[in-house]
Design a protein around this motif. Structure first.
Motif, PDB file in Angstrom:
ATOM      1  N   ASP A  59       0.855  -1.180   0.000  1.00  0.00           N
ATOM      2  CA  ASP A  59       0.000   0.000   0.000  1.00  0.00           C
ATOM      3  C   ASP A  59       0.893   1.232   0.000  1.00  0.00           C
ATOM      4  O   ASP A  59       1.577   1.503   0.975  1.00  0.00           O
ATOM      5  N   GLY A  60       0.920   1.959  -1.089  1.00  0.00           N
ATOM      6  CA  GLY A  60       1.720   3.183  -1.176  1.00  0.00           C
ATOM      7  C   GLY A  60       1.111   4.214  -0.264  1.00  0.00           C
ATOM      8  O   GLY A  60       1.227   4.154   0.946  1.00  0.00           O
ATOM      9  N   SER A  61       0.403   5.168  -0.821  1.00  0.00           N
ATOM     10  CA  SER A  61      -0.315   6.083   0.062  1.00  0.00           C
ATOM     11  C   SER A  61      -1.766   6.091  -0.351  1.00  0.00           C
ATOM     12  O   SER A  61      -2.352   7.131  -0.566  1.00  0.00           O
ATOM     13  N   SER A  62      -2.317   4.903  -0.478  1.00  0.00           N
ATOM     14  CA  SER A  62      -3.690   4.801  -0.957  1.00  0.00           C
ATOM     15  C   SER A  62      -4.670   5.056   0.178  1.00  0.00           C
ATOM     16  O   SER A  62      -4.303   5.108   1.339  1.00  0.00           O
ATOM     17  N   CYS A  63      -5.937   5.215  -0.178  1.00  0.00           N
ATOM     18  CA  CYS A  63      -6.950   5.488   0.834  1.00  0.00           C
ATOM     19  C   CYS A  63      -7.494   4.196   1.384  1.00  0.00           C
ATOM     20  O   CYS A  63      -8.466   4.230   2.128  1.00  0.00           O
ATOM     21  N   ASN A  70       4.811   8.999  -1.796  1.00  0.00           N
ATOM     22  CA  ASN A  70       5.148  10.198  -1.023  1.00  0.00           C
ATOM     23  C   ASN A  70       6.597  10.124  -0.560  1.00  0.00           C
ATOM     24  O   ASN A  70       7.273   9.103  -0.769  1.00  0.00           O
ATOM     25  N   GLN A 104       8.057   9.684   2.154  1.00  0.00           N
ATOM     26  CA  GLN A 104       8.515   8.674   3.103  1.00  0.00           C
ATOM     27  C   GLN A 104       8.476   7.250   2.550  1.00  0.00           C
ATOM     28  O   GLN A 104       9.347   6.438   2.849  1.00  0.00           O
ATOM     29  N   ASN A 105       7.445   6.927   1.758  1.00  0.00           N
ATOM     30  CA  ASN A 105       7.393   5.537   1.291  1.00  0.00           C
ATOM     31  C   ASN A 105       8.177   5.293   0.010  1.00  0.00           C
ATOM     32  O   ASN A 105       8.279   4.170  -0.468  1.00  0.00           O
ATOM     33  N   VAL A 119      -6.677  11.979  -7.095  1.00  0.00           N
ATOM     34  CA  VAL A 119      -7.291  13.126  -6.424  1.00  0.00           C
ATOM     35  C   VAL A 119      -6.276  13.822  -5.506  1.00  0.00           C
ATOM     36  O   VAL A 119      -6.428  14.989  -5.179  1.00  0.00           O
ATOM     37  N   PHE A 120      -5.245  13.104  -5.130  1.00  0.00           N
ATOM     38  CA  PHE A 120      -4.252  13.675  -4.213  1.00  0.00           C
ATOM     39  C   PHE A 120      -3.064  14.313  -4.939  1.00  0.00           C
ATOM     40  O   PHE A 120      -2.087  14.695  -4.322  1.00  0.00           O
ATOM     41  N   GLU A 134      -2.426  17.063  -6.158  1.00  0.00           N
ATOM     42  CA  GLU A 134      -2.017  18.423  -5.777  1.00  0.00           C
ATOM     43  C   GLU A 134      -1.567  18.535  -4.326  1.00  0.00           C
ATOM     44  O   GLU A 134      -1.210  19.606  -3.874  1.00  0.00           O
ATOM     45  N   CYS A 135      -1.632  17.421  -3.581  1.00  0.00           N
ATOM     46  CA  CYS A 135      -1.207  17.473  -2.178  1.00  0.00           C
ATOM     47  C   CYS A 135       0.303  17.697  -2.104  1.00  0.00           C
ATOM     48  O   CYS A 135       1.046  17.201  -2.948  1.00  0.00           O
ATOM     49  N   TYR A 136       0.734  18.398  -1.045  1.00  0.00           N
ATOM     50  CA  TYR A 136       2.155  18.746  -0.987  1.00  0.00           C
ATOM     51  C   TYR A 136       3.068  17.541  -0.810  1.00  0.00           C
ATOM     52  O   TYR A 136       4.228  17.573  -1.163  1.00  0.00           O
ATOM     53  N   ASN A 137       2.519  16.454  -0.255  1.00  0.00           N
ATOM     54  CA  ASN A 137       3.384  15.318   0.052  1.00  0.00           C
ATOM     55  C   ASN A 137       3.347  14.228  -1.016  1.00  0.00           C
ATOM     56  O   ASN A 137       3.961  13.189  -0.857  1.00  0.00           O
ATOM     57  N   ILE A 138       2.618  14.443  -2.085  1.00  0.00           N
ATOM     58  CA  ILE A 138       2.507  13.396  -3.102  1.00  0.00           C
ATOM     59  C   ILE A 138       3.432  13.712  -4.276  1.00  0.00           C
ATOM     60  O   ILE A 138       3.349  14.785  -4.874  1.00  0.00           O
TER      61      ILE A 138
END
Lengths: 359, 144
Positions: free
Chosen positions: B14-18, B59, B61-62, B91-92, B94-98
């Protein structure tokens, strides 16, 4: 005193569907301390309020977590509705309640399966997930989506469930009852399962209170805290008492969740009997100006949605406190003194949802 | 490796999934969808894995975790990006950590779209990955 050693647990671990890292300080096989580190799934979606307007942001909130996606959307929408003083139609409130309770059943069955997998009972995992698919069929039938179905909107819901569909769902849930009792009975009565669950990972009432445990984690230690008692959505019209236990071990937490499944079925039955006819959404005009704290009871416990608007289409701030985050201190408490072999079981016992925690 | 496609082992991270795609990946292994009929077994060990199934974006970290898991897998290997987030950031984005989709750190062979990706499309992706895996294995054999 034995030799101390540090064993890393995670971030990639077979028992975890999601990454969390724990440094376990061991003395022989006994855990002395556990040091968590999170951030493997951090996306920073709270800052997206600057880029998406308050109506678009519903879709972002629903993607905080795929398991309680609906309840995240509901919490956020109710929060905005309070800020904007929008009166939601009664039918929409009931529909929200029904979907929310279906989500709870699906989440608890999912957890039961993962938990069975954590103590190595593969066929029980399969059976729990087989039953869960029937709930997902209901989601698909009523909304078109299986896990993320985006039916919330500020001012109501986007899709209606005709009354025939609702009675059909109640009939499907009634038919599931026998199978549910059979599968959950294995968790509660099986000798081998009991030997893994009983007297493992105690959390006392005082500690649960002090560390702010929420949801089934707190309820299993005797904390009578259930946000549904605050009567959001249609819960004010429905009759229920939160399920609690005084034992506080892994068995009690399993028991509380299993009883909550049956309670949810009962709540759906009540809601379907009482649901009125009418519109499902009101047209929302204007922009939010003000702030509100919305508290929602999710399958894992209390979630808090704070929204602050400044009179423009874009919110100033959205803050979401999710239940797993609140339960991590309690988890670390139960890990102290546990055996290394029980660690996966204890991590699973809080029903971890890491993507909620880190957002 | 004449018939490796009969039993490919699959590793899921799981990367940074929801979580939505993750539970759908797990649902694939359970009775209703049951990928084991294609010989696919879900493993937790990168050293045993042939197909790397990854959900969610990357992201800061991963990033290293994904790179490490990929490098631990023996060749030939196939990477499947499951879900819109794994394909592009979704959808993420534009998030700063993606940082973006999975292909920002490791080469991706199969892209499975959807939010959340449906079990049918995940199985379709895995079946395609199995065929590609056999191709890669054959190519390795012919070089010997």
């Amino acid at each position: 005193m034995g030799k101390r050693s540090v064993v890393p647990f995670g971030p990639h671990h077979p028992v975890l569907p999601e990454p969390i890292h724990l440094d376990l300080v061991l003395e022989d096989e006994t855990v002395i301390e556990a040091v968590p580190s999170i951030g493997y799934i951090h996306r920073g979606l709270e800052t997206l309020v600057k880029k998406k307007d308050y109506k678009q942001y519903v879709y972002v909130v629903e993607r905080i977590c795929g398991i309680c996606s609906f309840m995240h959307g509901m919490g956020y929408c109710e929060s905005i509705e309070h800020v904007m003083n929008v009166e939601v139609p009664v039918r929409a409130k009931y529909l929200r309640t029904i979907w929310a309770e279906l989500s709870r059943i699906h989440s608890h069955l999912l957890w039961l399966g993962l938990f069975a997998d954590a103590f190595g009972f593969e066929s029980l995992f399969m059976h729990s997930w087989r039953l869960r698919e029937k709930i997902l069929d209901m989601f698909e039938y009523s909304t078109g989506g299986r896990v993320i179905f985006s039916v919330n909107t500020v001012g109501g819901v986007l899709k209606d469930m005709p009354n025939e569909m609702l009675t059909k769902f109640v009939k499907m849930l009634d038919e599931m009852d026998g199978e549910l009792r059979k599968v959950t009975g294995v968790f509660l009565n099986d000798y081998t399962v009991n030997s893994r669950l009983r007297d493992v990972g105690f959390l006392t009432y005082e500690k649960a209170w002090e560390l702010g445990a929420v949801g089934p984690m707190g309820k299993a230690s005797g904390l009578n805290v259930d946000m549904r008692q605050r009567k959001y959505a249609a819960y004010g019209d429905l009759d229920f008492t939160p399920i609690t236990s005084n034992v506080g071990d892994c068995y009690a937490r399993t028991d509380v969740r299993i009883q909550e499944i049956f309670q949810s079925i009962d709540l759906i039955r009540q809601a379907v009997a009482k649901i009125p006819e009418g519109p499902i959404a009101t047209d929302v005009k204007g922009t939010p100006n003000g702030e509100y704290f919305m508290r929602v009871e999710q399958p894992r416990g209390e979630a808090v949605f704070y929204t602050r608007g400044n009179g423009s289409m874009y919110l100033d701030r959205a803050r979401i406190r999710t239940p797993t985050f609140a339960n991590i201190p309690a988890l670390l408490e139960t890990l102290k003194g546990a055996q290394l072999a029980d660690v996966p079981l204890l991590v699973l016992t809080i029903d971890p949802c890491i993507s909620c925690t880190e957002r | 490796m004449a018939n490796v496609k009969r039993s490919p082992w699959l590793l899921h991270y799981d990367g940074s999934s929801c979580n939505g795609c993750d539970i759908e990946v797990l649902a694939c292994t359970t009775p209703v969808y049951d990928v084991e009929r294609f010989g696919v077994v879900n493993t937790g060990d990168p050293f045993h894995a042939d197909i790397f199934l990854i959900t969610g974006g990357i992201n800061s970290q991963n990033k290293e975790v994904v790179e490490q898991i990929y490098s631990q897998m023996p060749s030939p290997k196939v990477v499947v990006a499951v879900g819109t987030c794994a394909c592009t950031g979704g959808v993420f984005k534009e998030c700063y950590n993606i940082l973006g989709g999975v292909d920002t750190v490791i080469p991706v062979d199969i892209y499975v779209p959807g939010c959340a990706a449906r079990p049918e499309s995940i199985i379709d992706g895995v079946v395609k990955a199995v065929a590609l895996f056999q191709e890669k294995a054959d190519a390795m054999d012919s070089k010997k």
